[in-house]
Design an enzyme around this catalytic site. Structure first.
Site, PDB file in Angstrom:
ATOM      1  N   TRP A  78       0.726  -0.995  -0.335  1.00 17.26           N
ATOM      2  CA  TRP A  78      -0.461  -0.430   0.327  1.00 17.26           C
ATOM      3  C   TRP A  78       0.575   1.263  -0.028  1.00 17.26           C
ATOM      4  O   TRP A  78       1.781   1.608   0.653  1.00 17.26           O
ATOM      5  CB  TRP A  78      -1.284  -0.149   1.363  1.00 17.26           C
ATOM      6  CG  TRP A  78      -1.428   1.341   1.590  1.00 17.26           C
ATOM      7  CD1 TRP A  78      -3.183   1.496   1.169  1.00 17.26           C
ATOM      8  CD2 TRP A  78      -1.446   2.119   2.374  1.00 17.26           C
ATOM      9  NE1 TRP A  78      -3.818   2.266   1.680  1.00 17.26           N
ATOM     10  CE2 TRP A  78      -2.446   3.387   2.042  1.00 17.26           C
ATOM     11  CE3 TRP A  78      -0.365   2.860   2.510  1.00 17.26           C
ATOM     12  CZ2 TRP A  78      -2.773   4.941   2.951  1.00 17.26           C
ATOM     13  CZ3 TRP A  78      -0.090   3.894   3.328  1.00 17.26           C
ATOM     14  CH2 TRP A  78      -1.476   4.923   3.274  1.00 17.26           C
ATOM     15  N   SER A 144       4.772  -5.951   2.562  1.00 17.78           N
ATOM     16  CA  SER A 144       3.454  -5.284   3.969  1.00 17.78           C
ATOM     17  C   SER A 144       3.056  -5.894   3.411  1.00 17.78           C
ATOM     18  O   SER A 144       1.604  -6.837   3.488  1.00 17.78           O
ATOM     19  CB  SER A 144       4.101  -3.170   3.298  1.00 17.78           C
ATOM     20  OG  SER A 144       3.366  -2.778   3.989  1.00 17.78           O
ATOM     21  N   THR A 145       1.994  -4.388   3.031  1.00 15.92           N
ATOM     22  CA  THR A 145       0.536  -4.951   2.494  1.00 15.92           C
ATOM     23  C   THR A 145       0.191  -6.143   1.697  1.00 15.92           C
ATOM     24  O   THR A 145      -0.704  -7.383   1.799  1.00 15.92           O
ATOM     25  CB  THR A 145      -0.750  -3.929   2.292  1.00 15.92           C
ATOM     26  OG1 THR A 145      -0.868  -3.196   3.199  1.00 15.92           O
ATOM     27  CG2 THR A 145      -2.109  -4.440   1.989  1.00 15.92           C
ATOM     28  N   ALA A 171       8.892  -8.121   4.540  1.00 18.71           N
ATOM     29  CA  ALA A 171       7.939  -7.090   5.309  1.00 18.71           C
ATOM     30  C   ALA A 171       6.254  -6.928   5.514  1.00 18.71           C
ATOM     31  O   ALA A 171       5.931  -5.577   5.502  1.00 18.71           O
ATOM     32  CB  ALA A 171       8.640  -5.807   5.157  1.00 18.71           C
ATOM     33  N   ASP A 276      12.568  -1.372  11.096  1.00 19.75           N
ATOM     34  CA  ASP A 276      11.325  -1.463  10.200  1.00 19.75           C
ATOM     35  C   ASP A 276      10.276  -0.630  10.825  1.00 19.75           C
ATOM     36  O   ASP A 276       9.836  -1.339  11.861  1.00 19.75           O
ATOM     37  CB  ASP A 276      10.376  -2.247   9.725  1.00 19.75           C
ATOM     38  CG  ASP A 276       9.490  -2.402   8.709  1.00 19.75           C
ATOM     39  OD1 ASP A 276       8.560  -1.366   9.046  1.00 19.75           O
ATOM     40  OD2 ASP A 276       9.333  -3.129   7.552  1.00 19.75           O
ATOM     41  N   HIS A 305      11.425  -0.638   5.846  1.00 20.27           N
ATOM     42  CA  HIS A 305       9.962  -1.598   5.445  1.00 20.27           C
ATOM     43  C   HIS A 305      10.681  -1.174   3.639  1.00 20.27           C
ATOM     44  O   HIS A 305      10.067  -2.085   3.607  1.00 20.27           O
ATOM     45  CB  HIS A 305       8.869  -0.325   5.523  1.00 20.27           C
ATOM     46  CG  HIS A 305       7.951  -0.774   5.430  1.00 20.27           C
ATOM     47  ND1 HIS A 305       7.432  -2.207   5.886  1.00 20.27           N
ATOM     48  CD2 HIS A 305       7.126  -0.919   4.819  1.00 20.27           C
ATOM     49  CE1 HIS A 305       6.674  -2.641   5.354  1.00 20.27           C
ATOM     50  NE2 HIS A 305       5.820  -1.505   4.517  1.00 20.27           N
TER      51      HIS A 305
END
Length: 325
Positions: A78, A144-145, A171, A276, A305
């Site tokens: 995201w 991430s997302t 991450a 992160d 991140h």
């Protein structure tokens, strides 16, 4: 042709020449030459197209490389797009793999619809792409997302359909980012309320502040700041829709993926930087690896991140080693 048009044409030629030179100096010489040679031979087909989901949403995807090669599939974070995987897609392409990446609904070049901005739709949309391409023996890598999307896809679509060989969570957000009774080490809901307020008030500025600060660790003392990286993050973010990004905050922060992780049986590599500032490692990777049946945790000291971009020289070989293992 008048003098004004001559000037515009020559300036355009100069810009094209400059872009070509920039690309040549960005990629290693051998990689650039290899890519050009393979394209000229026609052995690396490169296509970009769309698939329409069951609820009528057009999802953009890229599909590069030999169609009989093992697929490496990338799921972006995201509020970005498949372009965030440039460094990995070129790397794996040049190592002989087929590489696929899509823009999540409401993000990048995919349709900016009002609804469906949750992990169930994200995973179903991804599955629509992979079913169209009939991918088998694929390695799914999510950041991430996108890591949450990988977990939900693999658990609910990929493994049941027999399409997945391995998974990588980089991450990544699982099991859940927000603080709950089950996960007291999560972040307070006020953090995500702040994200929503900043996005609604001035999305353009918010999308400048995030990459310029904590996302890549550029706010750390002594950090080497890459202005182009910041601008590229902003460009990708602003390509998407504000509604998708606003709703996406709830999706990536409040979705409990404990069961997704427990239901994944394929070998899964969990990669995380211990600096992160977006998805703290103690509340994510260190818990996720314990919930996975076949998980391995690899921690990167001092990495941010955004380590896939600013530390691609380290991350890419590790990804390749896992894929080959």
């Amino acid at each position: 042709m008048d003098q004004k048009h001559e000037f515009l044409l020559s300036r355009r030629q100069a810009l094209l020449a400059g872009a070509t030179l920039s690309l040549a100096t960005t990629l290693p010489v051998f990689a650039s030459e290899t890519l050009n040679a393979l394209q000229q031979e026609g052995t690396i087909p490169m296509t970009e197209t769309y698939v329409t989901t069951k609820d009528g949403v057009d999802i953009f995807y890229k599909d590069w490389g030999p169609k009989d090669a093992q697929p490496i599939v990338f799921h972006h974070g995201w509020p970005l797009s498949s372009d965030d995987w440039d460094a990995q897609m070129l790397f794996f392409l040049l190592n002989g793999y087929r590489v696929i990446a899509h823009d999540r609904r409401g993000h990048g070049r995919s349709q900016q619809v009002s609804e469906g901005h949750d992990l169930d739709h994200y995973a179903a949309d991804a599955s629509a792409v992979f079913e169209k391409l009939d991918l088998r023996n694929a390695v799914h890598i999510g950041h991430s997302t996108g890591g949450g999307e990988v977990a939900r896809y693999v658990a609910n679509f990929g493994e049941p359909q027999g399409r997945v060989a391995k998974a990588v969570l980089v991450a990544a957000i699982p099991p859940i980012m927000v603080k709950t009774e089950a996960y007291p080490g999560g972040l307070p809901i006020e953090v995500f309320d702040g994200f929503r307020s900043a996005l609604a008030a001035n999305r353009a500025q918010f999308f400048r502040d995030v990459p310029a600060g904590p996302f890549y660790g550029f706010n750390r003392d002594g950090a080497t700041v890459h202005e182009g990286v910041i601008q590229n993050w902003w460009r990708q973010g602003m390509m998407g829709g504000a509604k998708a990004h606003y709703d996406g905050i709830k999706a990536f922060s409040e979705t409990d993926q404990t069961e997704d992780l427990k239901n994944i049986s394929v070998p899964t590599l969990v990669m995380h930087g211990d600096d992160d500032q977006i998805v703290p490692i103690a509340a994510s990777a260190e818990i996720s690896v314990k919930l996975l049946k076949n998980g391995t945790l690899k921690v990167y000291k001092g990495f941010s991140h955004g380590m896939l971009t600013v530390n691609a020289d380290v991350i890419n070989p590790d990804l390749l080693a896992f894929v080959k293992s």
